[in-house]
Design a protein around this motif. Structure first.
Motif, PDB file in Angstrom:
ATOM      1  N   GLN A 133       0.833  -1.199   0.000  1.00  0.00           N
ATOM      2  CA  GLN A 133       0.000   0.000   0.000  1.00  0.00           C
ATOM      3  C   GLN A 133       0.869   1.251   0.000  1.00  0.00           C
ATOM      4  O   GLN A 133       1.833   1.351   0.758  1.00  0.00           O
ATOM      5  CB  GLN A 133      -0.920   0.005   1.226  1.00  0.00           C
ATOM      6  N   GLU A 134       0.539   2.201  -0.862  1.00  0.00           N
ATOM      7  CA  GLU A 134       1.336   3.420  -1.039  1.00  0.00           C
ATOM      8  C   GLU A 134       1.609   4.140   0.283  1.00  0.00           C
ATOM      9  O   GLU A 134       2.722   4.570   0.555  1.00  0.00           O
ATOM     10  CB  GLU A 134       0.593   4.366  -1.999  1.00  0.00           C
ATOM     11  N   ASP A 135       0.581   4.259   1.136  1.00  0.00           N
ATOM     12  CA  ASP A 135       0.740   5.023   2.379  1.00  0.00           C
ATOM     13  C   ASP A 135       1.657   4.342   3.387  1.00  0.00           C
ATOM     14  O   ASP A 135       2.122   4.998   4.323  1.00  0.00           O
ATOM     15  CB  ASP A 135      -0.626   5.286   3.009  1.00  0.00           C
ATOM     16  N   SER A 136       1.900   3.046   3.237  1.00  0.00           N
ATOM     17  CA  SER A 136       2.848   2.393   4.137  1.00  0.00           C
ATOM     18  C   SER A 136       4.243   2.989   3.971  1.00  0.00           C
ATOM     19  O   SER A 136       5.011   3.088   4.940  1.00  0.00           O
ATOM     20  CB  SER A 136       2.881   0.889   3.886  1.00  0.00           C
ATOM     21  N   PHE A 137       4.566   3.424   2.750  1.00  0.00           N
ATOM     22  CA  PHE A 137       5.872   4.025   2.504  1.00  0.00           C
ATOM     23  C   PHE A 137       5.999   5.393   3.187  1.00  0.00           C
ATOM     24  O   PHE A 137       7.109   5.825   3.504  1.00  0.00           O
ATOM     25  CB  PHE A 137       6.125   4.158   0.997  1.00  0.00           C
ATOM     26  N   ILE A 138       4.867   6.060   3.389  1.00  0.00           N
ATOM     27  CA  ILE A 138       4.907   7.323   4.146  1.00  0.00           C
ATOM     28  C   ILE A 138       5.313   7.042   5.586  1.00  0.00           C
ATOM     29  O   ILE A 138       6.201   7.697   6.145  1.00  0.00           O
ATOM     30  CB  ILE A 138       3.545   8.036   4.085  1.00  0.00           C
ATOM     31  N   THR A 139       4.653   6.054   6.205  1.00  0.00           N
ATOM     32  CA  THR A 139       5.000   5.686   7.584  1.00  0.00           C
ATOM     33  C   THR A 139       6.447   5.238   7.676  1.00  0.00           C
ATOM     34  O   THR A 139       7.170   5.618   8.611  1.00  0.00           O
ATOM     35  CB  THR A 139       4.067   4.564   8.070  1.00  0.00           C
ATOM     36  N   TRP A 140       6.902   4.446   6.705  1.00  0.00           N
ATOM     37  CA  TRP A 140       8.281   3.948   6.753  1.00  0.00           C
ATOM     38  C   TRP A 140       9.289   5.080   6.567  1.00  0.00           C
ATOM     39  O   TRP A 140      10.360   5.054   7.160  1.00  0.00           O
ATOM     40  CB  TRP A 140       8.475   2.869   5.686  1.00  0.00           C
ATOM     41  N   ARG A 141       8.960   6.081   5.738  1.00  0.00           N
ATOM     42  CA  ARG A 141       9.883   7.206   5.598  1.00  0.00           C
ATOM     43  C   ARG A 141       9.897   8.057   6.865  1.00  0.00           C
ATOM     44  O   ARG A 141      10.957   8.555   7.263  1.00  0.00           O
ATOM     45  CB  ARG A 141       9.509   8.071   4.390  1.00  0.00           C
ATOM     46  N   VAL A 142       8.738   8.224   7.512  1.00  0.00           N
ATOM     47  CA  VAL A 142       8.706   8.943   8.792  1.00  0.00           C
ATOM     48  C   VAL A 142       9.576   8.216   9.813  1.00  0.00           C
ATOM     49  O   VAL A 142      10.330   8.843  10.571  1.00  0.00           O
ATOM     50  CB  VAL A 142       7.256   9.083   9.298  1.00  0.00           C
ATOM     51  N   ALA A 143       9.482   6.881   9.841  1.00  0.00           N
ATOM     52  CA  ALA A 143      10.306   6.092  10.760  1.00  0.00           C
ATOM     53  C   ALA A 143      11.795   6.267  10.453  1.00  0.00           C
ATOM     54  O   ALA A 143      12.622   6.409  11.361  1.00  0.00           O
ATOM     55  CB  ALA A 143       9.911   4.621  10.672  1.00  0.00           C
ATOM     56  N   ARG A 144      12.150   6.271   9.174  1.00  0.00           N
ATOM     57  CA  ARG A 144      13.544   6.476   8.783  1.00  0.00           C
ATOM     58  C   ARG A 144      14.010   7.875   9.152  1.00  0.00           C
ATOM     59  O   ARG A 144      15.154   8.078   9.594  1.00  0.00           O
ATOM     60  CB  ARG A 144      13.698   6.233   7.278  1.00  0.00           C
ATOM     61  N   ASN A 145      13.115   8.843   8.991  1.00  0.00           N
ATOM     62  CA  ASN A 145      13.440  10.216   9.351  1.00  0.00           C
ATOM     63  C   ASN A 145      13.712  10.329  10.851  1.00  0.00           C
ATOM     64  O   ASN A 145      14.601  11.066  11.289  1.00  0.00           O
ATOM     65  CB  ASN A 145      12.283  11.148   8.962  1.00  0.00           C
ATOM     66  N   LEU A 146      12.934   9.580  11.632  1.00  0.00           N
ATOM     67  CA  LEU A 146      13.144   9.562  13.086  1.00  0.00           C
ATOM     68  C   LEU A 146      14.522   9.018  13.435  1.00  0.00           C
ATOM     69  O   LEU A 146      15.216   9.547  14.325  1.00  0.00           O
ATOM     70  CB  LEU A 146      12.047   8.715  13.741  1.00  0.00           C
ATOM     71  N   LEU A 147      14.957   7.975  12.728  1.00  0.00           N
ATOM     72  CA  LEU A 147      16.279   7.397  12.987  1.00  0.00           C
ATOM     73  C   LEU A 147      17.404   8.335  12.549  1.00  0.00           C
ATOM     74  O   LEU A 147      18.418   8.472  13.242  1.00  0.00           O
ATOM     75  CB  LEU A 147      16.412   6.059  12.258  1.00  0.00           C
ATOM     76  N   HIS A 148      17.237   8.990  11.399  1.00  0.00           N
ATOM     77  CA  HIS A 148      18.308   9.813  10.835  1.00  0.00           C
ATOM     78  C   HIS A 148      18.396  11.204  11.475  1.00  0.00           C
ATOM     79  O   HIS A 148      19.491  11.745  11.642  1.00  0.00           O
ATOM     80  CB  HIS A 148      18.106   9.969   9.327  1.00  0.00           C
ATOM     81  N   TYR A 149      17.239  11.779  11.808  1.00  0.00           N
ATOM     82  CA  TYR A 149      17.226  13.162  12.291  1.00  0.00           C
ATOM     83  C   TYR A 149      16.734  13.300  13.731  1.00  0.00           C
ATOM     84  O   TYR A 149      16.773  14.401  14.292  1.00  0.00           O
ATOM     85  CB  TYR A 149      16.338  14.034  11.385  1.00  0.00           C
ATOM     86  N   GLY A 150      16.247  12.201  14.317  1.00  0.00           N
ATOM     87  CA  GLY A 150      15.707  12.273  15.669  1.00  0.00           C
ATOM     88  C   GLY A 150      14.413  13.057  15.748  1.00  0.00           C
ATOM     89  O   GLY A 150      14.033  13.537  16.809  1.00  0.00           O
ATOM     90  N   VAL A 151      13.714  13.186  14.619  1.00  0.00           N
ATOM     91  CA  VAL A 151      12.494  13.982  14.537  1.00  0.00           C
ATOM     92  C   VAL A 151      11.401  13.154  13.861  1.00  0.00           C
ATOM     93  O   VAL A 151      11.645  12.504  12.846  1.00  0.00           O
ATOM     94  CB  VAL A 151      12.731  15.287  13.733  1.00  0.00           C
ATOM     95  N   ILE A 152      10.188  13.180  14.426  1.00  0.00           N
ATOM     96  CA  ILE A 152       9.048  12.558  13.762  1.00  0.00           C
ATOM     97  C   ILE A 152       8.573  13.527  12.692  1.00  0.00           C
ATOM     98  O   ILE A 152       7.958  14.553  12.986  1.00  0.00           O
ATOM     99  CB  ILE A 152       7.915  12.249  14.754  1.00  0.00           C
ATOM    100  N   GLY A 153       8.924  13.230  11.473  1.00  0.00           N
ATOM    101  CA  GLY A 153       8.611  14.107  10.356  1.00  0.00           C
ATOM    102  C   GLY A 153       8.871  13.380   9.056  1.00  0.00           C
ATOM    103  O   GLY A 153       9.137  12.173   9.038  1.00  0.00           O
ATOM    104  N   PHE A 154       8.811  14.102   7.973  1.00  0.00           N
ATOM    105  CA  PHE A 154       9.000  13.503   6.651  1.00  0.00           C
ATOM    106  C   PHE A 154      10.202  14.086   5.936  1.00  0.00           C
ATOM    107  O   PHE A 154      10.922  13.384   5.238  1.00  0.00           O
ATOM    108  CB  PHE A 154       7.737  13.734   5.809  1.00  0.00           C
ATOM    109  N   ASN A 155      10.435  15.385   6.144  1.00  0.00           N
ATOM    110  CA  ASN A 155      11.538  16.086   5.490  1.00  0.00           C
ATOM    111  C   ASN A 155      12.518  16.622   6.534  1.00  0.00           C
ATOM    112  O   ASN A 155      12.275  17.663   7.153  1.00  0.00           O
ATOM    113  CB  ASN A 155      10.996  17.257   4.655  1.00  0.00           C
TER     114      ASN A 155
END
Length: 503
Positions: free
Chosen positions: A29-51
């Motif tokens: 499902q397309e929106d699952s990739f949104i959640t997964w990118r938010v999760a990756r953003n949390l790991l990389h930037y320490g922020v719950i976000g997308f960009n």
């Protein structure tokens, strides 16, 4: 079979084997990739976000963001299949718990119930397409089994909190099952009320202090972006929407409505038999089954009325509609077991093939179009130092890492600000203001009825952007294996994409 069905581990393993072909379809499902990118953003930037370090609740689920972050931390870029397996295990465990509620003394019936339920299309999509619904069904089932059925006090405190942290709209489920518990116990369950209050208060407080808003941004963004999507929204359209999302047939047509009404008529018949049965069905089980159907129909009706145009909202309500049907066949319907089980096996295998066929059709389309677009952008040296303006904000931003503006504003509030300032020309104004490196339009080229542009805008666009590539959906349909083309002819899936790059 008794040896397999008596072991929850072996039973769950059987359901996983059933779901392997769905995994291989590449249908996510397309929106699952949104959640997964938010999760990756949390790991990389320490922020719950997308960009980068921009805070935004771009995902509808806080709990699943945390779970996805853990899986990405452990498995790196290869996290997707592990998280899909985890989701499928949780869904299967939830179905085992429901089986123990409905067939506490009959191991064979419980085993068949679990296997057949996990073969239904909504169970397969909820388990295997990457969204939070495997976790959600696990939590729903946990509350029903440990709370409503076994009356464990801790379950009424824990599960409501986890449910609301997974999705705020689980308040509908909690409300229905609070009433069911009230009917069963004949007194108010204050621990249940406390669990719901703690869950709702904690999520709203987190949203307010972390994001500066009470509800997830996705809710407000969709309300703003889709308010004029269906200008002629009347009773007839609502009824068609209700049948479209309540059933399995994805066609806005009178026969879709007729099939769904036929299913509901059979469900009513099955319930009349279940309610009349006094010797082998307890009052508690009857109330639980009624509550499941009330929740399912209420959520389908409410979300259809609110113009929620996303199929995944309705996956679990459909699962709960299948549960009493299965229960009727396994526990009430009069037919010798030697005939009943093979007949049910054929029926649910047919439903399984129906979903598998659709999943391969959608997975093929995604692989040949949106994944291909992501690969083309990656080959063009894309990255977080570049930006893209597109819809939807799932697969392509996830694989390219591009800073993203999406046409709904789910992942970037700046788009919503533009919509508020100018309801008609917000898209072109966004292009001028943000000057994205790439623009990907869906369905149509800039201009016309959706991508509104003034005469001066065409000159600006041509001066600053050049057309790169057209990704026609008809070509994908025509080149697909013949067995997939049958689905495309019945239900055309996908739209054209047009890629532009800043000069």
């Amino acid at each position: 079979m008794l040896k397999i069905f008596s072991s929850s581990f072996l039973l769950i393993l059987v359901t996983l084997i059933i779901k392997v072909p769905i995994f291989l379809s590449k249908h996510l499902q397309e929106d699952s990739f949104i959640t997964w990118r938010v999760a990756r953003n949390l790991l990389h930037y320490g922020v719950i976000g997308f960009n980068g370090d921009e805070r935004i609740s771009a995902s509808t689920t806080h709990l699943y963001v945390g779970v996805s972050a853990i899986f990405q931390l452990v498995f790196g870029e290869n996290f997707i299949y592990p998280v899909l397996v985890f989701s499928s295990i949780l869904f299967a465990l939830g179905s085992v718990w429901i089986g123990k509620v409905l067939f506490s003394q009959d191991v064979l019936k419980r085993g068949y119930f679990v296997v057949f339920l996990n073969m239904t299309p909504p169970a397969l999509t909820a388990s295997c397409l990457g969204m939070e619904y495997g976790i959600l069904f696990f939590l729903y089932s946990g509350l029903i089994y440990f709370g409503i059925f076994k009356d464990r006090r801790w379950a009424f405190a824990l599960f409501p909190i986890l449910l609301i942290w997974t999705r705020i709209d689980t308040a509908i489920f909690l409300g229905v099952f609070f009433l069911a518990d009230l009917v069963i116990r004949k007194k108010i369950n204050f621990i249940f009320i406390l669990g719901g209050i703690l869950g709702l208060a904690s999520v709203l407080a987190f949203n307010f202090f972390y994001f500066g808003e009470l509800v997830n941004h996705t809710i407000s963004a969709k309300n703003l972006a889709y308010k004029n999507l269906t200008p002629n929204y009347g009773p007839e359209y609502f009824i068609y929407q209700w049948a479209y999302y309540g059933g399995l047939i994805k066609k806005h047509a009178w026969w879709t409505l007729a099939i769904f009404l036929g299913f509901l008529a059979f469900l009513a018949f099955a319930f009349s038999k279940i309610i009349k049965e006094k010797s082998k069905i307890s009052f508690r089980i009857k109330v639980i089954l009624v509550a499941m159907v009330v929740f399912a129909l209420l959520k389908i009706a409410v979300f259809s009325f609110m113009q929620a145009y996303f199929d995944w909202y309705y996956w679990l309500p459909r699962v709960f509609l299948f549960i009493p049907v299965l229960y009727y066949f396994l526990n009430i319907f009069q037919l010798r077991k030697r005939l009943l089980i093979p007949s049910l096996g054929v029926l649910f295998f047919g439903l399984y093939i129906f979903q598998l066929w659709q999943s391969f059709t959608i997975g093929y389309m995604e692989e040949k179009q949106r994944v291909r677009i992501a690969n083309d952008l990656q080959a063009d040296n894309s990255g977080t130092n570049r930006s893209i303006f597109l819809e939807p904000a799932g697969i392509i931003p996830f694989y390219t890492g591009l800073y993203t503006y999406d046409e709904v504003g789910l992942v970037n509030k700046r788009i919503n600000d533009e919509m508020v300032k100018d309801e008609k020309f917000w898209w072109m104004n966004s292009v001028r203001d943000f000057q994205p490196d790439y623009i990907l339009t869906m369905g149509k080229k800039p201009g016309g009825n959706y991508y509104h542009m003034k005469s001066a805008d065409f000159k600006y666009f041509d001066a600053h952007y050049r057309f790169v590539k057209h990704y026609p959906i008809a070509e994908i349909h025509q080149n697909a294996p013949e067995i997939l083309q049958w689905i495309y002819k019945i239900r055309p899936i996908g739209k054209d994409y047009f890629l532009y790059k800043k000069r």
